[in-house]
Design a protein around this motif. Structure first.
Motif, PDB file in Angstrom:
ATOM      1  N   GLU A  84      -5.285  -2.267   8.767  1.00 56.56           N
ATOM      2  CA  GLU A  84      -5.299  -1.904   7.346  1.00 56.56           C
ATOM      3  C   GLU A  84      -6.323  -0.804   7.081  1.00 56.56           C
ATOM      4  O   GLU A  84      -6.054   0.154   6.347  1.00 56.56           O
ATOM      5  CB  GLU A  84      -5.608  -3.129   6.496  1.00 56.56           C
ATOM      6  N   ASN A  85      -7.495  -0.925   7.698  1.00 56.80           N
ATOM      7  CA  ASN A  85      -8.532   0.092   7.530  1.00 56.80           C
ATOM      8  C   ASN A  85      -8.071   1.442   8.076  1.00 56.80           C
ATOM      9  O   ASN A  85      -8.355   2.490   7.487  1.00 56.80           O
ATOM     10  CB  ASN A  85      -9.804  -0.352   8.253  1.00 56.80           C
ATOM     11  N   THR A  86      -7.355   1.429   9.188  1.00 51.77           N
ATOM     12  CA  THR A  86      -6.871   2.680   9.778  1.00 51.77           C
ATOM     13  C   THR A  86      -5.833   3.343   8.891  1.00 51.77           C
ATOM     14  O   THR A  86      -5.838   4.566   8.723  1.00 51.77           O
ATOM     15  CB  THR A  86      -6.294   2.413  11.187  1.00 51.77           C
ATOM     16  N   VAL A  87      -4.950   2.547   8.315  1.00 47.64           N
ATOM     17  CA  VAL A  87      -3.950   3.116   7.395  1.00 47.64           C
ATOM     18  C   VAL A  87      -4.635   3.653   6.145  1.00 47.64           C
ATOM     19  O   VAL A  87      -4.273   4.718   5.622  1.00 47.64           O
ATOM     20  CB  VAL A  87      -2.879   2.070   7.041  1.00 47.64           C
ATOM     21  N   GLU A  88      -5.654   2.938   5.659  1.00 49.23           N
ATOM     22  CA  GLU A  88      -6.419   3.451   4.517  1.00 49.23           C
ATOM     23  C   GLU A  88      -7.092   4.775   4.867  1.00 49.23           C
ATOM     24  O   GLU A  88      -7.142   5.696   4.041  1.00 49.23           O
ATOM     25  CB  GLU A  88      -7.476   2.424   4.093  1.00 49.23           C
TER      26      GLU A  88
ATOM     27  N   LYS B  11     -17.055  12.411  -0.709  1.00 48.55           N
ATOM     28  CA  LYS B  11     -16.352  11.162  -0.498  1.00 48.55           C
ATOM     29  C   LYS B  11     -16.060  10.990   0.997  1.00 48.55           C
ATOM     30  O   LYS B  11     -15.970  11.938   1.747  1.00 48.55           O
ATOM     31  CB  LYS B  11     -15.030  11.168  -1.283  1.00 48.55           C
ATOM     32  N   ALA B  12     -15.873   9.728   1.390  1.00 53.79           N
ATOM     33  CA  ALA B  12     -15.519   9.452   2.785  1.00 53.79           C
ATOM     34  C   ALA B  12     -14.186  10.130   3.102  1.00 53.79           C
ATOM     35  O   ALA B  12     -13.254  10.093   2.311  1.00 53.79           O
ATOM     36  CB  ALA B  12     -15.414   7.941   2.990  1.00 53.79           C
ATOM     37  N   PHE B  13     -14.122  10.759   4.243  1.00 52.34           N
ATOM     38  CA  PHE B  13     -12.915  11.464   4.652  1.00 52.34           C
ATOM     39  C   PHE B  13     -12.233  10.740   5.789  1.00 52.34           C
ATOM     40  O   PHE B  13     -11.044  10.472   5.756  1.00 52.34           O
ATOM     41  CB  PHE B  13     -13.262  12.902   5.059  1.00 52.34           C
ATOM     42  N   TYR B  14     -12.986  10.426   6.839  1.00 49.81           N
ATOM     43  CA  TYR B  14     -12.408   9.766   7.992  1.00 49.81           C
ATOM     44  C   TYR B  14     -12.358   8.256   7.823  1.00 49.81           C
ATOM     45  O   TYR B  14     -11.561   7.587   8.388  1.00 49.81           O
ATOM     46  CB  TYR B  14     -13.204  10.108   9.263  1.00 49.81           C
TER      47      TYR B  14
ATOM     48  N   MET C 231       0.844  -1.197   0.000  1.00 49.44           N
ATOM     49  CA  MET C 231       0.000   0.000   0.000  1.00 49.44           C
ATOM     50  C   MET C 231       0.885   1.256   0.000  1.00 49.44           C
ATOM     51  O   MET C 231       1.813   1.376   0.805  1.00 49.44           O
ATOM     52  CB  MET C 231      -0.899   0.018   1.241  1.00 49.44           C
ATOM     53  N   VAL C 232       0.616   2.163  -0.927  1.00 47.77           N
ATOM     54  CA  VAL C 232       1.350   3.425  -0.980  1.00 47.77           C
ATOM     55  C   VAL C 232       0.892   4.306   0.170  1.00 47.77           C
ATOM     56  O   VAL C 232      -0.307   4.468   0.410  1.00 47.77           O
ATOM     57  CB  VAL C 232       1.117   4.141  -2.325  1.00 47.77           C
ATOM     58  N   ARG C 233       1.847   4.857   0.900  1.00 42.06           N
ATOM     59  CA  ARG C 233       1.516   5.726   2.025  1.00 42.06           C
ATOM     60  C   ARG C 233       1.683   7.179   1.627  1.00 42.06           C
ATOM     61  O   ARG C 233       2.552   7.532   0.845  1.00 42.06           O
ATOM     62  CB  ARG C 233       2.403   5.397   3.237  1.00 42.06           C
ATOM     63  N   MET C 234       0.840   8.030   2.250  1.00 41.26           N
ATOM     64  CA  MET C 234       0.814   9.439   1.887  1.00 41.26           C
ATOM     65  C   MET C 234       1.572  10.334   2.866  1.00 41.26           C
ATOM     66  O   MET C 234       1.435  11.547   2.826  1.00 41.26           O
ATOM     67  CB  MET C 234      -0.642   9.917   1.785  1.00 41.26           C
ATOM     68  N   ASP C 235       2.392   9.720   3.748  1.00 42.61           N
ATOM     69  CA  ASP C 235       3.140  10.539   4.700  1.00 42.61           C
ATOM     70  C   ASP C 235       4.584  10.773   4.268  1.00 42.61           C
ATOM     71  O   ASP C 235       5.409  11.211   5.057  1.00 42.61           O
ATOM     72  CB  ASP C 235       3.103   9.918   6.095  1.00 42.61           C
ATOM     73  N   ASN C 236       4.877  10.473   2.994  1.00 46.56           N
ATOM     74  CA  ASN C 236       6.222  10.736   2.497  1.00 46.56           C
ATOM     75  C   ASN C 236       6.486  12.241   2.471  1.00 46.56           C
ATOM     76  O   ASN C 236       5.586  13.053   2.263  1.00 46.56           O
ATOM     77  CB  ASN C 236       6.383  10.170   1.075  1.00 46.56           C
ATOM     78  N   ASP C 237       7.721  12.606   2.709  1.00 48.16           N
ATOM     79  CA  ASP C 237       8.147  14.011   2.700  1.00 48.16           C
ATOM     80  C   ASP C 237       7.458  14.842   3.784  1.00 48.16           C
ATOM     81  O   ASP C 237       7.416  16.070   3.689  1.00 48.16           O
ATOM     82  CB  ASP C 237       7.900  14.671   1.328  1.00 48.16           C
ATOM     83  N   MET C 238       6.918  14.183   4.792  1.00 49.48           N
ATOM     84  CA  MET C 238       6.289  14.894   5.887  1.00 49.48           C
ATOM     85  C   MET C 238       7.272  15.028   7.050  1.00 49.48           C
ATOM     86  O   MET C 238       8.158  14.183   7.218  1.00 49.48           O
ATOM     87  CB  MET C 238       5.034  14.155   6.376  1.00 49.48           C
ATOM     88  N   PRO C 239       7.130  16.070   7.880  1.00 46.39           N
ATOM     89  CA  PRO C 239       7.993  16.195   9.051  1.00 46.39           C
ATOM     90  C   PRO C 239       7.722  15.072  10.055  1.00 46.39           C
ATOM     91  O   PRO C 239       6.710  14.363   9.967  1.00 46.39           O
ATOM     92  CB  PRO C 239       7.622  17.567   9.626  1.00 46.39           C
ATOM     93  N   PHE C 240       8.596  14.927  11.012  1.00 49.06           N
ATOM     94  CA  PHE C 240       8.564  13.842  11.993  1.00 49.06           C
ATOM     95  C   PHE C 240       7.180  13.657  12.608  1.00 49.06           C
ATOM     96  O   PHE C 240       6.676  12.542  12.716  1.00 49.06           O
ATOM     97  CB  PHE C 240       9.594  14.140  13.092  1.00 49.06           C
ATOM     98  N   LEU C 241       6.550  14.745  13.019  1.00 49.83           N
ATOM     99  CA  LEU C 241       5.271  14.664  13.722  1.00 49.83           C
ATOM    100  C   LEU C 241       4.147  14.085  12.881  1.00 49.83           C
ATOM    101  O   LEU C 241       3.144  13.624  13.427  1.00 49.83           O
ATOM    102  CB  LEU C 241       4.848  16.073  14.194  1.00 49.83           C
TER     103      LEU C 241
END
Length: 350
Positions: free
Chosen positions: A134-138, A347-350, A1-11
């Motif tokens: 998996e659902n939480t990461v999605e 679209k679903a957000f949360y 699964m591709v994650r969307m937190d790349n290039d994000m700061p530590f927090l």
């Protein structure tokens, strides 16, 4: 699964918000960061709920924590029968989602979905714990992706080499507006209101901007008028813990007074986030009242003599006439017309 937190700061990296692993949930303790990088370890989902109540994590951090807490709840009843597991998860969903009242509706969307995916996994003979994680990461990916659209729109509203003022820690929007600015070859200065009494603006927001290479300045909450008058603030922006359909928004205490000052100095105030379908008006926003002791002391050091009292309303409600626009994934809305957001499918957000 591709994650969307790349290039994000530590927090803003997923594991540094809240993470489930082998019967434990680790939550970064934002109350002491960056003085310490310390994680609170929970072995019972109720401990996760208490950590949210105690603001171990805040802003959008609980959206991750409640999902991981549901995985922990599933682990706690892994040896029970299917009916007992579902009943336990439904109770966990309620307890986790109500850890803080103002955002219970948002947390509930996540925890209720966790119950559904666990039930489906059990019916199919699969592991409900893995399904919940998996659902939480999605859900994380969905929120980060949606907020990137919002961040792109917000970045377009910031003049190149301009100056923005923030309030509290807007979590995902902080990271996405920085990514958007870099993509648009745009730079800006960031002034971060300190955000009393927990100093999230000073401890959390400012560090994210600075770590990503933006010129960052912290001001105390009573310096806002000075900064707007003399530091050429171009835009005031904040996220929102609630966005009612009539244009009222709730955000960290102190936001209302900054919005008033922004109006006085002619500084546009842009709120970012997704409107709450189930909150039709200001009357649907619940203001959480926190322990006043958190105002009377900080990190165990008293600020006052023992005879002094305090109050601690956690949020302000800002009326629509002080808001220049609500920046969403569908566009920038005049707050009085925010109900139109729901005219098209959301679209679903949360």
């Amino acid at each position: 699964m591709v994650r969307m937190d790349n290039d994000m700061p530590f927090l803003l990296q997923y594991e540094n918000v809240a993470w489930y692993d082998e019967g434990k949930v680790r939550i970064l303790d934002r109350r002491v960061y960056p003085t310490e990088v310390r994680f609170v370890e929970c072995t019972d989902y109720r401990e996760v709920a208490q950590a949210i109540t105690d603001m171990v994590t805040q802003s959008a951090g609980p959206y991750t924590a409640v999902g991981m807490g549901m995985a922990l709840a599933a682990w706690q009843v892994r040896d029970k029968g299917e009916a007992e597991q579902i009943a336990f998860l439904k109770q966990a969903s309620y307890d986790l989602s109500h850890a803080r009242p103002t955002t219970a509706n948002r947390y509930g969307q996540i925890t209720n979905r966790c119950v559904d995916v666990a039930a489906q996994a059990l019916a199919e003979g699969k592991d409900p714990i893995a399904a919940i994680v998996e659902n939480t990461v999605e859900s994380l990916n969905r929120r980060y992706s949606t907020m990137q659209i919002v961040g792109d729109r917000l970045a377009e509203l910031i003049p190149n080499n301009g100056t923005i003022l923030t309030q509290c820690f807007g979590e995902t929007i902080i990271g996405t507006v920085m990514r958007a600015a870099r993509k648009q070859n745009k730079d800006f200065r960031a002034f971060c209101a300190e955000t009393r009494p927990y100093l999230q603006g000073a401890r959390l927001t400012s560090g994210c901007f600075a770590q990503m290479g933006f010129d960052t300045t912290v001001i105390t909450d009573n310096m806002v008028a000075y900064a707007m008058e003399r530091e050429h603030i171009d835009v005031f922006t904040s996220a929102a813990d609630s966005i009612a359909r009539d244009g009222h928004i709730a955000n960290k205490i102190g936001t209302f007074q900054i919005a008033i000052l922004a109006k006085y100095f002619g500084v546009p105030y842009y709120v970012t986030g997704i409107p709450d379908r189930d909150k039709k008006s200001r009357g649907d926003i619940v203001i959480e009242m926190r322990d006043p002791g958190q105002v009377l002391s900080y990190r165990g050091i008293p600020n006052t003599v023992p005879e002094v009292k305090a109050i601690y309303p956690s949020f302000d409600v800002v009326p629509p006439h002080l808001i220049s626009g609500v920046v969403t994934d569908k566009g920038v809305y005049v707050p009085y017309l925010l109900d139109q957001y729901f005219d098209t499918e959301a679209k679903a957000f949360y």
